[in-house]
Structures are given as structure tokens and as C-alpha cells.
Design an enzyme around this catalytic site. Structure first.
Site, PDB file in Angstrom:
ATOM      1  N   GLU A   1       0.860  -1.228   0.025  1.00 44.37           N
ATOM      2  CA  GLU A   1       0.056   0.083   0.072  1.00 44.37           C
ATOM      3  C   GLU A   1       0.819   1.222   0.026  1.00 44.37           C
ATOM      4  OE1 GLU A   1      -2.326   2.315   3.634  1.00 44.37           O
ATOM      5  OE2 GLU A   1      -2.337   0.263   3.582  1.00 44.37           O
TER       6      GLU A   1
ATOM      7  N   THR B   1      -4.469   6.117   3.315  1.00 45.44           N
ATOM      8  CA  THR B   1      -5.005   7.295   3.654  1.00 45.44           C
ATOM      9  C   THR B   1      -5.986   7.918   2.369  1.00 45.44           C
ATOM     10  OG1 THR B   1      -2.875   7.296   4.483  1.00 45.44           O
ATOM     11  CG2 THR B   1      -4.220   9.275   4.918  1.00 45.44           C
TER      12      THR B   1
ATOM     13  N   LYS C   1     -10.024  -2.118   8.914  1.00 44.82           N
ATOM     14  CA  LYS C   1      -8.684  -1.779   9.471  1.00 44.82           C
ATOM     15  C   LYS C   1      -9.047  -1.155  10.593  1.00 44.82           C
ATOM     16  CE  LYS C   1      -5.379   1.852   9.001  1.00 44.82           C
ATOM     17  NZ  LYS C   1      -4.700   2.817   7.829  1.00 44.82           N
TER      18      LYS C   1
END
Length: 229
Positions: A43, A72, A134
Site C-alpha cells: 500500500e 489514507t 482496518k
């Protein structure tokens, strides 16, 4: 790969390497070093200026040998930009239902991993359609928190992230986490700053070995349970 194939790869590998660096020019060498160490899911966070351009370049360079995502991702606009740059999955520290709707729409249909912490937040993310959740920051509760949350909510699929280290990655997986997201404990800032790519590859190998250890622990536990049954 389609949405389910990407999810299957994350679930099979059980490790998402989170790359957050100061200089976007480091992103491709970091990805190469991680891949050399056996990491298959990476990522790039959008906090790195220029991350989308490097994500596009990474998809060209690695093709399907790596599964590449963007992290993000705080809103639907950012999600769209990331997917169009080549992101195969989207990660966020928060829950934004608009991001899930865009990612799951017929135009893109990619997995989304929003962030949540409390049981209420986790269920809200799950009900909104999260593919995985997450648990962030995972360091606040540690593996014991994941185990406690899963006791009444065994159907949710958790990916602890934020403070996961080599010392507790096996514990997180043994507690029931489907996968883990590992950032600075794997992609060390000093290692990146000095371009010590061989050291980064060794770090990657260590985490991949720890994932294999967690798999062995899980299988041995299942075998013992089958024998008792």
C-alpha cells in the site's frame, strides 16, 4: 484481478506492507526490496506527495506480481484518483460510506478497507459494506483487544494496523485477525533514508517468516482440536 481475486490474495498473504515515505522517489525501490523479501501486497499512502504517479509506475513495472493499493484515502474523489492510477484496493484510517459506494460501484468494483476502532465503529463499517476492516490504531488494545472484539463479532474480518511489530504480529493473527497492516516496523525510515534496500529485504523476509509461523500455529491448533474431537 477482480475484487474477489484481490481479496483472496490479501487473505492468503495476510500481510499488507504500508509504505509511507517522505520522498516519492523512494516508493519504487521500496516496493522492489519488499517484493524481493517475499511481500506480495503493498500500500502506498497518499500522505506521500507524488504517490499516485509512482503507483501508476509501479503497476506498469510489477504487473500482477504485486497487489498494489492506496492508503489514507479520505474521500471519494481521492479514491477515484487512486483507482484510476492503478490502485487495486483502497485503505483509509476512517469510515466514509461514499468511498465504499464509489469503490463498489460497477465502474471500479475494488475492495475497500476502512478504519474503525470501537465495536460500534466496526459494525458501522461492516454494515456499510467494508470488505475488511482496518482496526486502527491496533497498538491501543493489542492482540487481546482483537480477540475480545471477535468473540461477539466472529463474522467481521479485521486487519489490525498501526503499531503492529515483529514482536506481536503472530499474536495478532493468532487472536483471529485475518491479516495485518505493517508500516514503520517493516519500512523503517532510517533504512529508507540510507537506501539500504538489502536491509529492507531482510526485514520483509522476517515478517513473511513470522506470517508462516502464525499459519503453523493455527494449523497445529486445528489439528489438536480435531484429534480431541
Amino acid at each position: 484481478m477482480d475484487r474477489q481475486e484481490v481479496l483472496d490474495r490479501i487473505i492468503a498473504h495476510r500481510l499488507i506492507a504500508i509504505v509511507r515515505v517522505a520522498d516519492a522517489d523512494h516508493l519504487l525501490p521500496v516496493a522492489e526490496a519488499l517484493q524481493a523479501g517475499g511481500v506480495e501486497v503493498i500500500e502506498f499512502t497518499l500522505t506521500t506527495s507524488g504517490a499516485l504517479e509512482k503507483l501508476r509506475a509501479a503497476r506498469r513495472r510489477f504487473g500482477e506480481t504485486l497487489t498494489m493499493g492506496a492508503g489514507t484515502v479520505l474521500d471519494a474523489g481521492a479514491a477515484q484518483s487512486a483507482i484510476e492510477a492503478g490502485a487495486q484496493f483502497i485503505v483509509a484510517p476512517n469510515l466514509n460510506p461514499a468511498v465504499i459506494r464509489l469503490c463498489h460501484g460497477p465502474k471500479y468494483n475494488v475492495p475497500v478497507i476502512p478504519g474503525a476502532l470501537t465495536p460500534t465503529e466496526i459494525i458501522a463499517a461492516w454494515d456499510a459494506g467494508a470488505d475488511l476492516i482496518k482496526v486502527f490504531p491496533a497498538s491501543l488494545g493489542g492482540p487481546a483487544y482483537v480477540r475480545e472484539v471477535l468473540a461477539p463479532l466472529p463474522h467481521v474480518r479485521l486487519v489490525p494496523t498501526g503499531g503492529v511489530t515483529a514482536d506481536d504480529v503472530v499474536e495478532f493473527l493468532s487472536a483471529g485477525a485475518l491479516a495485518v497492516g505493517v508500516g514503520s516496523a517493516l519500512v523503517d525510515k532510517m533504512v529508507v533514508a540510507t537506501s539500504d534496500w538489502s536491509a529492507l529485504t531482510e526485514r520483509a523476509r522476517r515478517f513473511v517468516a513470522l506470517i508462516s509461523q502464525a499459519e503453523r500455529v493455527a494449523h497445529s491448533g486445528q489439528s489438536a482440536g480435531d484429534a480431541q474431537g
